[in-house]
Design a protein around this motif. Structure first.
Motif, mmCIF file in Angstrom:
data_model
loop_
_atom_site.group_PDB
_atom_site.id
_atom_site.type_symbol
_atom_site.label_atom_id
_atom_site.label_comp_id
_atom_site.label_asym_id
_atom_site.label_seq_id
_atom_site.Cartn_x
_atom_site.Cartn_y
_atom_site.Cartn_z
ATOM 1 N N TYR A 150 0.815 -1.210 0.000
ATOM 2 C CA TYR A 150 0.000 0.000 0.000
ATOM 3 C C TYR A 150 0.851 1.263 0.000
ATOM 4 O O TYR A 150 0.432 2.296 -0.497
ATOM 5 N N GLY A 151 2.065 1.183 0.544
ATOM 6 C CA GLY A 151 2.965 2.327 0.596
ATOM 7 C C GLY A 151 4.101 2.236 -0.409
ATOM 8 O O GLY A 151 5.167 2.797 -0.196
ATOM 9 N N TYR A 152 3.852 1.550 -1.524
ATOM 10 C CA TYR A 152 4.905 1.358 -2.530
ATOM 11 C C TYR A 152 5.299 2.683 -3.170
ATOM 12 O O TYR A 152 4.447 3.466 -3.590
ATOM 13 N N VAL A 153 6.620 2.904 -3.264
ATOM 14 C CA VAL A 153 7.165 4.067 -3.948
ATOM 15 C C VAL A 153 8.076 3.613 -5.087
ATOM 16 O O VAL A 153 7.953 4.072 -6.208
ATOM 17 N N ALA A 154 9.005 2.695 -4.806
ATOM 18 C CA ALA A 154 9.939 2.168 -5.812
ATOM 19 C C ALA A 154 10.534 0.871 -5.268
ATOM 20 O O ALA A 154 10.557 0.644 -4.058
ATOM 21 N N ARG A 181 15.988 5.841 1.666
ATOM 22 C CA ARG A 181 14.620 6.225 2.025
ATOM 23 C C ARG A 181 13.841 4.998 2.467
ATOM 24 O O ARG A 181 14.171 3.873 2.114
ATOM 25 N N VAL A 182 12.771 5.249 3.208
ATOM 26 C CA VAL A 182 11.839 4.226 3.669
ATOM 27 C C VAL A 182 10.446 4.804 3.479
ATOM 28 O O VAL A 182 10.214 5.986 3.749
ATOM 29 N N SER A 183 9.511 3.959 3.045
ATOM 30 C CA SER A 183 8.133 4.420 2.857
ATOM 31 C C SER A 183 7.205 3.705 3.827
ATOM 32 O O SER A 183 7.586 2.736 4.486
#
Length: 154
Positions: free
Chosen positions: A75-79, A117-119
């Motif tokens: 649900y919090g996918y960025v890359a 980074r962390v999402s």
């Protein structure tokens, strides 16, 4: 944490989805829904890791980071190269600093692993959003609503 912590992560995922106190999903729903089930599978071979908070030998909270990719995004996918963080503190232990400690440990471990980074994903109205903002997470406009990211380079 390791690959044998499926039950612990399933319980934490269940609590996270049911954060309002209502039963939106059951533990069998978590196992049956691929969008939730992947949160229960810690795979160190792809870089996943986590930390458990215990009191008197019993878990009271957990934080874990998963490297889910575009073929099976969270649900919090960025890359692909940005792990998604999930954190859960058991009811009765919230508001005591456990979440802050878990997040601090996880973010330091991510820095130690050289991550930039962390999402994460947080629903509107969830009081944990304030904790995430206090820890430096900011909204990601180009991602799903509720997706936040923190930069680890300081």
């Amino acid at each position: 944490m390791g690959t044998d912590d499926v039950e612990l992560l399933a319980h934490a995922t269940l609590l996270n989805v049911n954060w309002t106190g209502g039963e939106r999903v059951t533990v069998s729903d978590v196992a049956a829904d691929p969008a939730l089930a992947h949160y229960t599978a810690l795979r160190p071979d792809r870089g996943d890791f986590g930390v458990v908070a215990e009191m008197s030998g019993r878990p009271v909270g957990v934080v874990w980071l998963l490297f889910l990719d575009a073929t099976d995004p969270g649900y919090g996918y960025v890359a692909d190269e940005i792990p998604e963080l999930s954190v859960c503190v058991w009811p009765g232990y919230r508001g005591r600093g456990v979440g802050t400690l878990l997040l601090g440990e996880a973010l330091q471990a991510a820095r130690d692993r050289g991550l930039d980074r962390v999402s994460l994903s947080v629903e509107a109205g969830n009081p944990a959003r304030r904790l995430y903002a206090d820890m430096g997470f900011v909204d990601v406009d180009a991602a799903s609503p509720g997706t936040m990211v923190v930069s680890l380079s300081r």
